[in-house]
Design an enzyme around this catalytic site. Sequence first.
Site, PDB file in Angstrom:
ATOM      1  N   TYR A 219     -17.044  17.210 -14.446  1.00 41.33           N
ATOM      2  CA  TYR A 219     -17.580  15.845 -14.530  1.00 41.33           C
ATOM      3  C   TYR A 219     -18.628  15.598 -13.436  1.00 41.33           C
ATOM      4  O   TYR A 219     -18.455  16.016 -12.292  1.00 41.33           O
ATOM      5  CB  TYR A 219     -16.393  14.899 -14.372  1.00 41.33           C
ATOM      6  CG  TYR A 219     -16.725  13.435 -14.428  1.00 41.33           C
ATOM      7  CD1 TYR A 219     -17.147  12.835 -15.617  1.00 41.33           C
ATOM      8  CD2 TYR A 219     -16.603  12.630 -13.303  1.00 41.33           C
ATOM      9  CE1 TYR A 219     -17.431  11.491 -15.669  1.00 41.33           C
ATOM     10  CE2 TYR A 219     -16.881  11.279 -13.348  1.00 41.33           C
ATOM     11  CZ  TYR A 219     -17.294  10.718 -14.536  1.00 41.33           C
ATOM     12  OH  TYR A 219     -17.574   9.380 -14.583  1.00 41.33           O
TER      13      TYR A 219
ATOM     14  N   ARG B 144       0.842  -1.203   0.000  1.00 42.82           N
ATOM     15  CA  ARG B 144       0.000   0.000   0.000  1.00 42.82           C
ATOM     16  C   ARG B 144       0.874   1.249   0.000  1.00 42.82           C
ATOM     17  O   ARG B 144       0.575   2.244  -0.652  1.00 42.82           O
ATOM     18  CB  ARG B 144      -0.956   0.004   1.200  1.00 42.82           C
ATOM     19  CG  ARG B 144      -1.667   1.356   1.371  1.00 42.82           C
ATOM     20  CD  ARG B 144      -2.878   1.320   2.292  1.00 42.82           C
ATOM     21  NE  ARG B 144      -2.711   0.514   3.462  1.00 42.82           N
ATOM     22  CZ  ARG B 144      -1.945   0.837   4.518  1.00 42.82           C
ATOM     23  NH1 ARG B 144      -1.274   1.966   4.539  1.00 42.82           N
ATOM     24  NH2 ARG B 144      -1.852   0.027   5.536  1.00 42.82           N
TER      25      ARG B 144
ATOM     26  N   ASP C 157      -8.240  18.792 -14.312  1.00 41.36           N
ATOM     27  CA  ASP C 157      -8.609  17.422 -14.664  1.00 41.36           C
ATOM     28  C   ASP C 157      -8.615  17.345 -16.183  1.00 41.36           C
ATOM     29  O   ASP C 157      -9.519  17.853 -16.838  1.00 41.36           O
ATOM     30  CB  ASP C 157     -10.003  17.116 -14.079  1.00 41.36           C
ATOM     31  CG  ASP C 157     -10.523  15.730 -14.472  1.00 41.36           C
ATOM     32  OD1 ASP C 157      -9.846  15.028 -15.247  1.00 41.36           O
ATOM     33  OD2 ASP C 157     -11.607  15.365 -13.990  1.00 41.36           O
TER      34      ASP C 157
ATOM     35  N   LYS D 111      -9.648   6.492 -19.069  1.00 40.26           N
ATOM     36  CA  LYS D 111     -10.001   6.986 -20.395  1.00 40.26           C
ATOM     37  C   LYS D 111      -8.801   6.856 -21.342  1.00 40.26           C
ATOM     38  O   LYS D 111      -8.406   5.765 -21.660  1.00 40.26           O
ATOM     39  CB  LYS D 111     -10.501   8.422 -20.291  1.00 40.26           C
ATOM     40  CG  LYS D 111     -11.526   8.651 -19.159  1.00 40.26           C
ATOM     41  CD  LYS D 111     -12.886   8.045 -19.428  1.00 40.26           C
ATOM     42  CE  LYS D 111     -13.805   8.071 -18.213  1.00 40.26           C
ATOM     43  NZ  LYS D 111     -13.998   9.373 -17.601  1.00 40.26           N
TER      44      LYS D 111
HETATM   45  C1  LIG Z   1     -14.416   9.625 -16.227  1.00 41.70           C
HETATM   46  C2  LIG Z   1     -13.977  10.898 -15.630  1.00 41.70           C
HETATM   47  C3  LIG Z   1     -13.708  10.998 -14.256  1.00 41.70           C
HETATM   48  C4  LIG Z   1     -13.891   9.825 -13.303  1.00 41.70           C
HETATM   49  O1  LIG Z   1     -12.976   8.805 -13.544  1.00 41.70           O
HETATM   50  P1  LIG Z   1     -13.269   7.253 -13.209  1.00 41.70           P
HETATM   51  O2  LIG Z   1     -12.041   6.576 -13.688  1.00 41.70           O
HETATM   52  O3  LIG Z   1     -14.514   6.887 -13.939  1.00 41.70           O
HETATM   53  O4  LIG Z   1     -13.457   7.152 -11.731  1.00 41.70           O
HETATM   54  C5  LIG Z   1     -13.286  12.217 -13.772  1.00 41.70           C
HETATM   55  N1  LIG Z   1     -13.141  13.293 -14.570  1.00 41.70           N
HETATM   56  C6  LIG Z   1     -13.394  13.233 -15.893  1.00 41.70           C
HETATM   57  C7  LIG Z   1     -13.192  14.460 -16.725  1.00 41.70           C
HETATM   58  C8  LIG Z   1     -13.821  12.042 -16.465  1.00 41.70           C
HETATM   59  O5  LIG Z   1     -14.081  12.003 -17.791  1.00 41.70           O
END
Ligand SMILES: *Cc1c(COP(=O)(O)O)cnc(C)c1O
Length: 380
Positions: A99, A47, A171, A193
């Site tokens: 998001y 961890r 982000d 993604k």
């Molecule tokens: C999908 C997404 C998230 C969340 O990510 P997960 O891997 O689904 O937990 C956060 N911010 C953006 C811009 C996203 O497209």
Amino acid sequence: MAGFNTRLVHQPRQNDNQTGAVAVPVYKATTFAYPKIGAQVKYDYSRSGNPTRNAVEEQLACLEGGDRAFVFASGMAAIHAALAIFAAGDHIVIGDQIYGGTFRIVYQYFKDRGLEFTAVDTRDLAAVEKAIQPNTKAIYFEPVTNPLLQVTPVSGIAQLAHEHGILAITDISPYLLRPLEYGADLVVHSATKYLAGHSDVSAGAVIAKGEELADRVYFVQNAIGGILSPEDSNELARGIKTLSLRLDRQMENVQAIIGFLKKQAGIAEIYYPGDPDLAGYDDLRKEAKGAGGVFSCELDNDIYDPVVFVNSLNLFSLAVSLGAVESLVELPSKMSHAELSEDEQLAAGIKPGLIRFAVGIEDAADLIADIDQALAEAKR
Ligand SMILES: *Cc1c(COP(=O)(O)O)cnc(C)c1O
């Protein structure tokens, strides 16, 4: 420093007991033996640190130009870690188009634990400055939003944040835009993604500039424990190596599809700041190489039935998410934004005919033919 594509493939070398392995091994061990009491060891418990996870973390820090990176079991776990460095009574200015999952953790989790938030359109720097209070600690935003692809240059927000002695947190996925190079202090990613890129790994990352900030994020990673597993760290590292190849193809495909859509009747609006004819291009071009593989368009509701359109697509799977090798399509009003009332949807710019495409790496001609036949099916 080597170029970005070289850095994608040649991550910082790990010392693998001198076997010469060219891929980092998957270290599944949860605990690591001390040679003797008092010995200094790099790893003691998984961890706190794992060689496979650390390899992909070093790879990400190197790609982003950050000092250290931390990977988590999902993008939301990464966003949690980035916000958990703050304490009750702290105030954060957030983008108003962030998001949905981020809105949920902000208003249904961190707010209950004493953090304060003000949501603003971060494209409007005066509005952002007006929202800054004496207890504001950070501005958190997405430089390119979803599904309307609104663009906020990083440098303007970062400069404003630093004038006020607070942090800029973004982000967005790397390659096209590296926010730390434009003054951001922390970058979070849903590595699920583009970075992992194959719709088979859930992962998130936080990349920090400066040791002090990195230590605060590491404290959360180790204390809360939402780490990425060694297996998923390995798959993420593999995905990252082809990031630019995939994205270049995805963007070529998007441009080809948009070229086709521009010639069709009944397409009310196209949202893609990577296209010189479309909104956001000038702001995007200041900092980013392109706009990625996602675009949205609005079907004229009088001419096409949007539900029939998405149901009629064959190559585009009807699914949320984005950034993978296969093409996906979603109807925000009925899927990603279904929780919002009709009025809230309209206020957020989500009309019933808005379609979001996440374009993959297939042949553009096949994707266009699929859209063409679905438009014919959807004609009222
Ligand atoms: C999908 C997404 C998230 C969340 O990510 P997960 O891997 O689904 O937990 C956060 N911010 C953006 C811009 C996203 O497209």
